[in-house]
Design a protein around this motif. Structure first.
Motif, PDB file in Angstrom:
ATOM      1  N   ARG A 336       0.874  -1.168   0.018  1.00 18.08           N
ATOM      2  CA  ARG A 336      -0.107   0.126  -0.001  1.00 18.08           C
ATOM      3  C   ARG A 336       0.813   1.247  -0.312  1.00 18.08           C
ATOM      4  NH1 ARG A 336      -2.991  -1.121   4.126  1.00 18.08           N
ATOM      5  NH2 ARG A 336      -1.611   0.334   5.776  1.00 18.08           N
ATOM      6  N   ALA A 337       2.026   1.231   0.887  1.00 20.51           N
ATOM      7  CA  ALA A 337       2.856   2.351   0.939  1.00 20.51           C
ATOM      8  C   ALA A 337       3.564   2.592  -0.365  1.00 20.51           C
ATOM      9  CB  ALA A 337       3.801   2.200   2.134  1.00 20.51           C
ATOM     10  N   VAL A 338       4.045   1.510  -0.936  1.00 20.06           N
ATOM     11  CA  VAL A 338       4.604   1.645  -2.479  1.00 20.06           C
ATOM     12  C   VAL A 338       3.974   2.185  -3.313  1.00 20.06           C
ATOM     13  CG1 VAL A 338       5.824   0.441  -4.217  1.00 20.06           C
ATOM     14  CG2 VAL A 338       6.411  -0.150  -1.848  1.00 20.06           C
ATOM     15  N   ALA A 339       2.507   1.696  -3.270  1.00 18.88           N
ATOM     16  CA  ALA A 339       1.641   1.966  -4.332  1.00 18.88           C
ATOM     17  C   ALA A 339       1.409   3.513  -4.236  1.00 18.88           C
ATOM     18  CB  ALA A 339       0.415   1.551  -4.216  1.00 18.88           C
ATOM     19  N   GLU A 340       1.110   4.110  -2.988  1.00 12.60           N
ATOM     20  CA  GLU A 340       0.937   5.506  -2.587  1.00 12.60           C
ATOM     21  C   GLU A 340       1.894   6.385  -3.048  1.00 12.60           C
ATOM     22  OE1 GLU A 340      -0.338   5.462   1.458  1.00 12.60           O
ATOM     23  OE2 GLU A 340      -2.237   4.842   1.056  1.00 12.60           O
ATOM     24  N   THR A 341       3.178   6.084  -2.741  1.00 14.81           N
ATOM     25  CA  THR A 341       4.250   6.887  -2.914  1.00 14.81           C
ATOM     26  C   THR A 341       4.476   6.905  -4.507  1.00 14.81           C
ATOM     27  OG1 THR A 341       5.208   6.204  -0.714  1.00 14.81           O
ATOM     28  CG2 THR A 341       6.593   7.012  -2.727  1.00 14.81           C
ATOM     29  N   THR A 342       4.635   5.615  -5.039  1.00 15.77           N
ATOM     30  CA  THR A 342       4.828   5.601  -6.430  1.00 15.77           C
ATOM     31  C   THR A 342       3.825   6.296  -7.251  1.00 15.77           C
ATOM     32  OG1 THR A 342       5.553   3.377  -6.205  1.00 15.77           O
ATOM     33  CG2 THR A 342       4.966   4.282  -8.559  1.00 15.77           C
ATOM     34  N   ALA A 343       2.517   6.331  -6.762  1.00 15.73           N
ATOM     35  CA  ALA A 343       1.362   7.160  -7.507  1.00 15.73           C
ATOM     36  C   ALA A 343       1.445   8.740  -7.593  1.00 15.73           C
ATOM     37  CB  ALA A 343       0.114   6.716  -7.164  1.00 15.73           C
ATOM     38  N   ARG A 344       1.993   9.093  -6.288  1.00 14.18           N
ATOM     39  CA  ARG A 344       2.347  10.584  -6.002  1.00 14.18           C
ATOM     40  C   ARG A 344       3.151  10.974  -6.984  1.00 14.18           C
ATOM     41  NH1 ARG A 344       2.729   9.755  -0.977  1.00 14.18           N
ATOM     42  NH2 ARG A 344       4.862  10.125  -0.471  1.00 14.18           N
ATOM     43  N   ASP A 348       2.695   9.669 -15.226  1.00 18.50           N
ATOM     44  CA  ASP A 348       1.950   9.352 -15.843  1.00 18.50           C
ATOM     45  C   ASP A 348       1.524   7.824 -15.488  1.00 18.50           C
ATOM     46  OD1 ASP A 348       3.621   7.848 -17.349  1.00 18.50           O
ATOM     47  OD2 ASP A 348       3.490   9.405 -18.958  1.00 18.50           O
ATOM     48  N   LEU A 349       0.453   7.192 -16.047  1.00 14.80           N
ATOM     49  CA  LEU A 349       0.030   5.737 -15.667  1.00 14.80           C
ATOM     50  C   LEU A 349       1.244   4.883 -16.186  1.00 14.80           C
ATOM     51  CD1 LEU A 349      -1.971   3.971 -14.672  1.00 14.80           C
ATOM     52  CD2 LEU A 349      -3.139   3.705 -16.965  1.00 14.80           C
ATOM     53  N   PRO A 350       1.776   5.016 -17.302  1.00 14.00           N
ATOM     54  CA  PRO A 350       2.900   4.088 -17.864  1.00 14.00           C
ATOM     55  C   PRO A 350       3.865   4.147 -16.845  1.00 14.00           C
ATOM     56  CG  PRO A 350       1.872   5.265 -19.862  1.00 14.00           C
ATOM     57  CD  PRO A 350       1.455   5.828 -18.710  1.00 14.00           C
ATOM     58  N   ASP A 351       4.150   5.368 -16.445  1.00  8.05           N
ATOM     59  CA  ASP A 351       5.448   5.761 -15.398  1.00  8.05           C
ATOM     60  C   ASP A 351       5.215   5.007 -14.167  1.00  8.05           C
ATOM     61  OD1 ASP A 351       7.874   6.985 -14.583  1.00  8.05           O
ATOM     62  OD2 ASP A 351       6.593   8.223 -13.382  1.00  8.05           O
ATOM     63  N   PHE A 352       3.777   5.217 -13.777  1.00  8.47           N
ATOM     64  CA  PHE A 352       3.647   4.382 -12.425  1.00  8.47           C
ATOM     65  C   PHE A 352       3.463   2.913 -12.778  1.00  8.47           C
ATOM     66  CE2 PHE A 352       0.092   1.831 -10.449  1.00  8.47           C
ATOM     67  CZ  PHE A 352       0.491   2.316  -8.882  1.00  8.47           C
ATOM     68  N   ALA A 354       5.474   1.277 -14.691  1.00  4.59           N
ATOM     69  CA  ALA A 354       6.838   0.644 -14.770  1.00  4.59           C
ATOM     70  C   ALA A 354       7.506   0.671 -13.282  1.00  4.59           C
ATOM     71  CB  ALA A 354       7.777   1.395 -15.628  1.00  4.59           C
ATOM     72  N   HIS A 355       7.507   1.742 -12.486  1.00  6.86           N
ATOM     73  CA  HIS A 355       7.849   1.682 -11.200  1.00  6.86           C
ATOM     74  C   HIS A 355       7.365   0.938 -10.091  1.00  6.86           C
ATOM     75  CE1 HIS A 355       9.555   5.774 -12.842  1.00  6.86           C
ATOM     76  NE2 HIS A 355      10.713   5.377 -11.812  1.00  6.86           N
ATOM     77  N   PHE A 356       6.250   0.662 -10.153  1.00  5.62           N
ATOM     78  CA  PHE A 356       5.120  -0.076  -9.433  1.00  5.62           C
ATOM     79  C   PHE A 356       5.682  -1.558  -9.847  1.00  5.62           C
ATOM     80  CE2 PHE A 356       1.114  -2.321  -7.777  1.00  5.62           C
ATOM     81  CZ  PHE A 356       1.439  -2.016  -6.381  1.00  5.62           C
ATOM     82  N   ARG A 357       5.647  -1.984 -10.884  1.00  5.89           N
ATOM     83  CA  ARG A 357       6.009  -3.483 -11.006  1.00  5.89           C
ATOM     84  C   ARG A 357       7.637  -3.905 -10.792  1.00  5.89           C
ATOM     85  NH1 ARG A 357       5.764  -2.861 -16.264  1.00  5.89           N
ATOM     86  NH2 ARG A 357       3.401  -3.249 -16.363  1.00  5.89           N
ATOM     87  N   SER A 358       8.345  -2.717 -10.916  1.00  2.00           N
ATOM     88  CA  SER A 358       9.708  -2.779 -10.662  1.00  2.00           C
ATOM     89  C   SER A 358       9.844  -3.407  -9.038  1.00  2.00           C
ATOM     90  CB  SER A 358      10.552  -1.830 -10.906  1.00  2.00           C
ATOM     91  OG  SER A 358      11.958  -2.044 -10.368  1.00  2.00           O
ATOM     92  N   ARG A 359       9.179  -2.414  -8.232  1.00  2.00           N
ATOM     93  CA  ARG A 359       9.100  -2.621  -6.589  1.00  2.00           C
ATOM     94  C   ARG A 359       8.454  -3.743  -6.228  1.00  2.00           C
ATOM     95  NH1 ARG A 359       8.339   4.054  -6.946  1.00  2.00           N
ATOM     96  NH2 ARG A 359      10.415   4.547  -7.254  1.00  2.00           N
TER      97      ARG A 359
END
Length: 521
Positions: A336-344, A348-352, A354-359
């Motif tokens: 949840r924390a990773v998702a919130e920080t990455t989204a913040r 854009d959505l592709p950037d979110f 890519a980073h979210f999948r990596s984490r």
């Protein structure tokens, strides 16, 4: 008249001798209980009554062959070769005992040379080789009429036994049949007892048999051992059983036993025992009482099994479930924390994505490490560091790792530290030492005891030779990684951290408590 009188007197004398012989045999059978000795006594009596030079006793093994086979128990006068040849006799053989097996009746052959069913057979050849010319075989039947064996006598000359001799032989045959039947019963009983003993040993059962009226108790060997006694170390008794029950379980266990006795229900319970060496074992007991016509308990029998290993396994399973629940809650919080920080911080959505999948991949790797660990095992720092560097396909020719191997991490800290190392490695590839030619990465670590008596792991991540970008010198990734290291690690891991962007690269230090299992180092 004189000749007839003399013959009659001789006959009476012979009958008296045979009767006395039968009586002596009966006494001998009662006196000597050894099977082989009794067999020999019967054969001696049969040979004496029938005036024969040979005799044999066989027992029917109904389970052997299609219709059962006769096994030679004992013999008189056979050569070793003959005894081996007739050791087993099936119904299709050409001997008198095989014919008696087929017909169920006595067979008398006064001359084997003229017996049509023997001509040209191996049985006749062995009769000749053994010097046997005449044979009689009398079937032996149990008290309920079942065929159980054969009693045979053999002569070295042509001979037909007299009716009086056969009547006397029938008396001896009755005794032989009773003996064989008893021996078969005892053999079956011994086999049954051996199967029971084997089952008890393999099953790890401790058995008890309690005469409630006299107080006499029988314990199996395993029962002694379950209570912490040597076999026959003490006299089995209620008191010696109760004395080994754990003090905290004794009152309840005895109350359950008394309730089962009074309510006429099965006694089923699980309790702890305390051995003299301090060992505590769990036992599961199951038993039942037996009562006389007046309703008084007279006997109790039962069995116990050692359930200590099962109890320990259940305790471990409970601990594992609790640990799994704890890790799951922690993991969900991290996701949840990773998702919130990455989204913040995402552009854009592709950037979110890519980073979210990596984490999430980093989290998956550490979960894989944690799931492979057995009890008391821990993830080590160098294992975690190498896994994250491998995940970003780091050029290890430009990486210097310097520190002791096998530094054990606290399981509760692994996920958060993994995310920090992931951010450092990922940013080093994108913006720092692992993404620029000529740059290098050095990671040093060591363990030392702090003033708080805890063991601390000190990590120094140092990038050099990096051409820093103007202004911020980083992108979104460094911002998220820096936030994680400077805020999350101190809060979640009690860590002391620093994060500095120098003129030629990043310098990050992390000091955090590690597992006390490292004390052995």
């Amino acid at each position: 008249m004189t000749i007839a009188h003399d013959q009659s007197r001789e006959q009476m004398k012979a009958e008296l001798e045979d009767s006395e012989r039968l009586q002596a045999i009966s006494l001998e059978l009662i006196k000597d209980g050894r099977p082989q000795a009794v067999y020999e006594t019967i054969l001696d009596g049969a040979a004496a009554i029938m005036r024969s030079q040979f005799a044999s006793l066989q027992m029917l093994d109904a389970d052997r062959g299609a219709a059962g086979e006769l096994r030679l128990l004992s013999h008189r006068g056979f050569s070793d070769e003959a005894a081996q040849f007739w050791h087993w006799v099936s119904m299709d053989r050409a001997s008198t005992c095989a014919l008696a097996l087929r017909t169920g009746r006595r067979v008398v052959v006064s001359d084997v040379e003229t017996a049509a069913f023997m001509q040209g057979t191996a049985d006749l050849a062995h009769y000749r080789q053994s010097g046997i010319r005449a044979v009689q075989t009398t079937p032996l039947h149990s008290r309920v009429g079942t065929l159980i064996g054969m009693l045979s006598t053999h002569w070295a000359h042509v001979h037909r036994p007299k009716e009086r001799e056969l009547r006397l032989l029938d008396v001896l045959a009755r005794q032989a049949a009773d003996l064989i039947e008893r021996e078969k019963t005892e053999t079956a009983l011994r086999a049954s007892e051996e199967r029971l003993r084997t089952a008890v040993e393999v099953g790890g059962l401790g058995l008890w048999d309690w005469n409630v009226l006299t107080g006499e108790v029988h314990w199996s060997d395993e029962y002694f051992r379950m209570l912490g006694y040597g076999v026959d170390e003490v006299t089995p008794s209620y008191e010696n059983w109760s004395a080994r029950i754990h003090p905290d379980d004794r009152a309840e266990t005895e109350a359950l036993l008394q309730h089962a006795r009074e309510a006429r229900t099965e006694f089923v319970t699980e309790f702890r025992t305390l051995h003299p060496n301090g060992a505590v074992r769990w036992l599961h007991g199951r038993g039942r009482f037996f009562y006389d016509q007046g309703g008084q308990a007279i006997r109790m029998v039962g069995a116990m099994t050692d359930t200590t290993e099962r109890r320990q396994w259940e305790d471990r399973q409970k601990a594992l479930v609790a640990e799994l629940q704890h890790r799951t809650r922690n993991l969900m919080a991290v996701v949840r924390a990773v998702a919130e920080t990455t989204a913040r911080r995402a552009k854009d959505l592709p950037d979110f994505s890519a980073h979210f999948r990596s984490r999430l991949s980093a989290l998956a790797r550490v979960q894989g490490l944690l799931s492979r660990l057995a009890n008391q095992q821990r993830v080590t720092f160098d294992e975690l560091l190498r896994a994250e560097l491998a995940a970003v396909d780091a050029d290890m020719g430009r990486v210097r790792l310097d520190g002791p191997s096998g530094v054990k991490l606290r399981s509760s800290t692994v996920q958060t530290l993994t995310m920090a190392l992931h951010e450092l490695a990922n940013n080093a590839v994108k913006y720092g030492a692992l993404g620029q030619a000529g740059a290098a990465l050095s990671v040093r670590w060591h363990v030392e005891a702090g003033q708080d008596q805890k063991l601390w792991l000190h990590i120094d991540w140092h990038e050099s030779g990096v051409r820093m970008a103007p202004a911020t010198g980083a992108g979104e990734g460094i911002g998220h990684g820096r936030e994680l290291i400077e805020r999350a690690l101190p809060y979640q891991l009690e860590a002391r951290t620093s994060f500095a962007l120098g003129p030629d690269g990043l310098r990050c230090t992390i000091s955090m408590p590690v597992s006390e299992l490292n004390m052995a180092r």
